[in-house]
Each structure stands twice: as structure tokens, then as C-alpha cells.
Write a protein that holds these residues in place. Structure first.
Motif, PDB file in Angstrom:
ATOM      1  N   ARG A 152      40.234  42.502  50.487  1.00  0.00           N
ATOM      2  CA  ARG A 152      40.199  41.888  49.153  1.00  0.00           C
ATOM      3  C   ARG A 152      40.052  42.954  48.082  1.00  0.00           C
ATOM      4  NH1 ARG A 152      39.890  36.386  49.427  1.00  0.00           N
ATOM      5  NH2 ARG A 152      39.368  35.636  51.490  1.00  0.00           N
ATOM      6  N   ASP A 188      35.959  45.993  48.029  1.00  0.00           N
ATOM      7  CA  ASP A 188      37.299  46.490  47.733  1.00  0.00           C
ATOM      8  C   ASP A 188      37.446  47.865  48.390  1.00  0.00           C
ATOM      9  OD1 ASP A 188      39.377  47.860  46.358  1.00  0.00           O
ATOM     10  OD2 ASP A 188      39.090  46.611  44.589  1.00  0.00           O
ATOM     11  N   VAL A 227      33.590  42.425  45.931  1.00  0.00           N
ATOM     12  CA  VAL A 227      34.593  41.439  45.552  1.00  0.00           C
ATOM     13  C   VAL A 227      34.195  40.064  46.075  1.00  0.00           C
ATOM     14  CG1 VAL A 227      36.514  43.053  45.329  1.00  0.00           C
ATOM     15  CG2 VAL A 227      36.011  42.078  47.558  1.00  0.00           C
ATOM     16  N   CYS A 240      39.531  43.898  43.746  1.00  0.00           N
ATOM     17  CA  CYS A 240      38.961  43.455  42.471  1.00  0.00           C
ATOM     18  C   CYS A 240      40.039  43.156  41.440  1.00  0.00           C
ATOM     19  CB  CYS A 240      37.993  44.508  41.943  1.00  0.00           C
ATOM     20  SG  CYS A 240      38.770  46.069  41.484  1.00  0.00           S
ATOM     21  N   CYS A 241      41.174  43.791  41.601  1.00  0.00           N
ATOM     22  CA  CYS A 241      42.225  43.630  40.596  1.00  0.00           C
ATOM     23  C   CYS A 241      43.586  43.932  41.202  1.00  0.00           C
ATOM     24  CB  CYS A 241      41.951  44.550  39.412  1.00  0.00           C
ATOM     25  SG  CYS A 241      41.931  46.286  39.892  1.00  0.00           S
ATOM     26  N   SER A 299      38.925  36.734  45.090  1.00  0.00           N
ATOM     27  CA  SER A 299      39.717  37.901  44.739  1.00  0.00           C
ATOM     28  C   SER A 299      41.058  37.902  45.447  1.00  0.00           C
ATOM     29  CB  SER A 299      38.960  39.165  45.129  1.00  0.00           C
ATOM     30  OG  SER A 299      37.732  39.211  44.476  1.00  0.00           O
ATOM     31  N   GLU A 300      41.934  38.714  44.949  1.00  0.00           N
ATOM     32  CA  GLU A 300      43.238  38.874  45.584  1.00  0.00           C
ATOM     33  C   GLU A 300      43.047  39.477  46.960  1.00  0.00           C
ATOM     34  OE1 GLU A 300      46.617  39.291  43.760  1.00  0.00           O
ATOM     35  OE2 GLU A 300      45.965  40.096  41.861  1.00  0.00           O
TER      36      GLU A 300
END
Ligand code: ZN
Length: 47
Positions: free
Chosen positions: A25, A3, A10, A27-28, A14-15
């Protein structure tokens, strides 16, 4: 993969977003949001 915002490892689930043809990418959602808001702060500028 890491991240770019907080430096956490990540996973592929992941997003992610694509910026300058590179995939990043997160983590949140809040890290993703911070990156989208100001990506240059995290990737550095190519010179
Ligand atoms: Zn993060």
C-alpha cells in the motif's frame, strides 16, 4: 502497514498493488508509481 517507498504509515484505504502475491500500500500515487517502475528496489530480492 507501511508504504515501502517512503516508510509512511498507510491506511487500508490507501492505493494498493499486488506484487509477488503480496499486497503493498502507498500513501500517494507517486509512491505507487515509483514502486511499479522498479519494485525490486523497494522489496529486495529473494535469494
Ligand atoms: Zn509514500
Amino acid at each position: 502497514m507501511k508504504d515501502p517507498v517512503c516508510g509512511s504509515e498507510v491506511s487500508e484505504k490507501s492505493e494498493s498493488i499486488t506484487y509477488n502475491n503480496k499486497e503493498y500500500r502507498f500513501c500517494c500515487a507517486s509512491c505507487k508509481w515509483a514502486f511499479e517502475k522498479n519494485p525490486k528496489q523497494f522489496v529486495g530480492e529473494e535469494k
